[in-house]
Design an enzyme around this catalytic site. Structure first.
Site, mmCIF file in Angstrom:
data_model
loop_
_atom_site.group_PDB
_atom_site.id
_atom_site.type_symbol
_atom_site.label_atom_id
_atom_site.label_comp_id
_atom_site.label_asym_id
_atom_site.label_seq_id
_atom_site.Cartn_x
_atom_site.Cartn_y
_atom_site.Cartn_z
ATOM 1 N N HIS A 63 1.279 -1.204 -0.073
ATOM 2 C CA HIS A 63 0.279 -0.432 -0.010
ATOM 3 C C HIS A 63 0.660 1.205 -0.127
ATOM 4 C CE1 HIS A 63 -3.139 -2.905 2.045
ATOM 5 N NE2 HIS A 63 -3.733 -2.482 0.288
ATOM 6 N N GLU A 66 1.543 3.950 3.553
ATOM 7 C CA GLU A 66 1.764 3.909 3.930
ATOM 8 C C GLU A 66 3.360 3.288 4.386
ATOM 9 O OE1 GLU A 66 0.256 -0.023 4.223
ATOM 10 O OE2 GLU A 66 -1.977 1.192 4.087
ATOM 11 N N ARG A 119 -3.011 4.664 -3.049
ATOM 12 C CA ARG A 119 -2.770 3.601 -1.974
ATOM 13 C C ARG A 119 -2.751 2.389 -2.865
ATOM 14 N NH1 ARG A 119 -5.035 -0.070 2.247
ATOM 15 N NH2 ARG A 119 -6.725 -2.096 1.017
ATOM 16 N N HIS A 189 2.686 -3.228 6.983
ATOM 17 C CA HIS A 189 1.142 -1.805 7.253
ATOM 18 C C HIS A 189 1.254 -1.160 7.570
ATOM 19 C CE1 HIS A 189 -0.886 -4.183 3.792
ATOM 20 N NE2 HIS A 189 -0.196 -4.915 3.950
ATOM 21 N N GLU A 264 0.404 -3.949 11.330
ATOM 22 C CA GLU A 264 -0.601 -3.063 11.574
ATOM 23 C C GLU A 264 0.337 -1.956 11.893
ATOM 24 O OE1 GLU A 264 -2.256 -1.921 8.634
ATOM 25 O OE2 GLU A 264 -3.708 -2.890 8.417
HETATM 26 O O1 0X9 Z 1 -6.621 -3.512 4.208
HETATM 27 C C1 0X9 Z 1 -5.764 -4.339 3.960
HETATM 28 O O2 0X9 Z 1 -5.167 -4.653 3.316
HETATM 29 C C2 0X9 Z 1 -4.582 -3.907 5.821
HETATM 30 N N1 0X9 Z 1 -5.284 -2.910 5.977
HETATM 31 S S1 0X9 Z 1 -4.615 -1.155 5.719
HETATM 32 O O3 0X9 Z 1 -5.187 -0.232 6.115
HETATM 33 N N2 0X9 Z 1 -2.969 -1.557 5.856
HETATM 34 O O4 0X9 Z 1 -4.995 -1.099 4.265
HETATM 35 C C3 0X9 Z 1 -5.265 -5.198 6.611
HETATM 36 C C4 0X9 Z 1 -5.557 -6.161 5.992
HETATM 37 C C5 0X9 Z 1 -5.079 -7.765 5.197
HETATM 38 N N3 0X9 Z 1 -5.057 -8.656 4.716
HETATM 39 C C6 0X9 Z 1 -5.367 -9.769 4.425
HETATM 40 N N4 0X9 Z 1 -4.062 -9.930 4.514
HETATM 41 N N5 0X9 Z 1 -6.246 -10.595 3.862
HETATM 42 ZN ZN ZN Z 2 -1.832 -1.786 4.178
#
Ligand code: 0X9
Ligand code: ZN
Length: 304
Positions: A63, A66, A119, A189, A264
């Site tokens: 992303h 980040e 993103r 992330h 995260e």
């Molecule tokens: O949405 C996402 O991809 C991740 N959160 S973020 O705020 N960094 O965008 C978390 C979810 C991760 N999901 C999977 N690995 N399935």
């Molecule tokens: Zn992310």
């Protein structure tokens, strides 16, 4: 000059990685797994002391906005190469590390040059742009917490594994998972202060749920005692929200890589733009990430 008090452009990160390969020729190899949609190479470093060691794979920057994630990955690389602590030296002696600070280089560049809050990658779909690469992997692709709409931030792509960046990572893992005995897949992330493991698409518990939960808990404890920050550990769906087609889920399901975590890291204390973490927080956040990774790898080894 490279440090952990500023965020750096992709070119600067790559130059720094190249300088490490020159400085530590017997330990560091520069990896280039091919180019992005817009022709930018996806580079990583391999830190290897003994070819027979087990492998640990780390990706960050899937992303683009980040920024703390690539920064924390470079901190990890630096710690592994420069620390005099025995326990850290052992991490280099006992494992081969494959670390890719920015696996969405087009997006990362775009956040420096045009839009700080971008993103996705930069693939064109009519008048819209970008696939959420963390929804594009072929594991329960586009089943929950993702979108078929290219204008959305969580667009899963036109098909599973459609994106060049996804294919580059998939091929690297496919080619190396056996040969390099890759036993851990870690993704960095921000923001939310969580240490998450599979799955994102179902509440069904993975086979080694108890181990992953326990190691995740040990990692959050390590962070708490280091900086006082509270991180939460659990599966993706039980911590953050349902989501499908993530890279870690794919690595875990398709290649049975047993130690699979998505971190995260910090967001700012109070801000509208939770992805914009002040540069003063790069160092403590990277230290937290490092402590968590170290705890998990050491803990997994202790479990055998
Ligand atoms: O949405 C996402 O991809 C991740 N959160 S973020 O705020 N960094 O965008 C978390 C979810 C991760 N999901 C999977 N690995 N399935
Ligand atoms: Zn992310």
């Amino acid at each position: 000059k490279f440090d952990w008090y500023h965020y750096f452009h992709l070119e600067t990160i790559y130059e720094w990685m190249e300088s490490l390969a020159k400085k530590y020729p017997n330990l560091v190899t520069l990896l280039d797994i091919g180019s992005s949609t817009q022709g930018v190479p996806i580079k990583g470093v391999k830190i290897s002391h003994n070819p027979a060691n087990k492998g640990i794979f780390i990706e960050s920057g899937i992303h683009a906005r980040e920024w703390i994630a690539p920064a924390a990955a470079t901190y990890l690389i630096n710690q592994l190469l420069t620390s005099n602590e025995d326990s850290i030296k052992n991490l280099v002696k006992n494992y081969n590390w494959f670390i890719f600070p920015s696996i969405n280089p087009d997006g990362y560049k775009y956040t420096f040059e045009h839009d700080r809050m971008w993103r996705k990658n930069r693939q064109l779909f009519g008048t819209a742009r970008g696939v959420d690469l963390n929804r594009n992997y072929p594991d329960h692709w586009n089943s929950t917490g993702s979108s078929s709409d290219p204008t959305r931030y969580d667009f899963a792509g036109p098909s599973a594994g459609s994106e060049i960046e996804t294919q580059r990572i998939m091929k690297f893992i496919e080619d190396n998972v056996q040969k390099e005995q890759i036993k851990a897949y870690l993704a960095l992330h921000s923001y939310s202060q969580m240490i998450m493991f599979p799955y994102g698409y179902t509440k069904d518990r993975v086979e080694n749920y108890d181990d992953l939960k326990e190691l995740g808990q040990q990692a959050t404890d390590a962070i708490k005692s280091l900086t006082g920050r509270d991180y939460v550990s659990g599966s993706i769906i039980e911590t953050i929200y349902p989501s499908s087609g993530g890279s870690m889920d794919w690595a875990y399901a398709e290649h049975k890589i047993p130690i699979a975590y998505t971190f995260e890291l910090r967001g700012p204390p109070d801000s509208q733009d939770m992805f914009i973490l002040p540069a003063e927080e790069i160092l403590p956040t990277s230290q937290e990430a490092f402590a968590a990774i170290k705890t998990i790898i050491e803990g997994a080894a202790a479990k055998g």
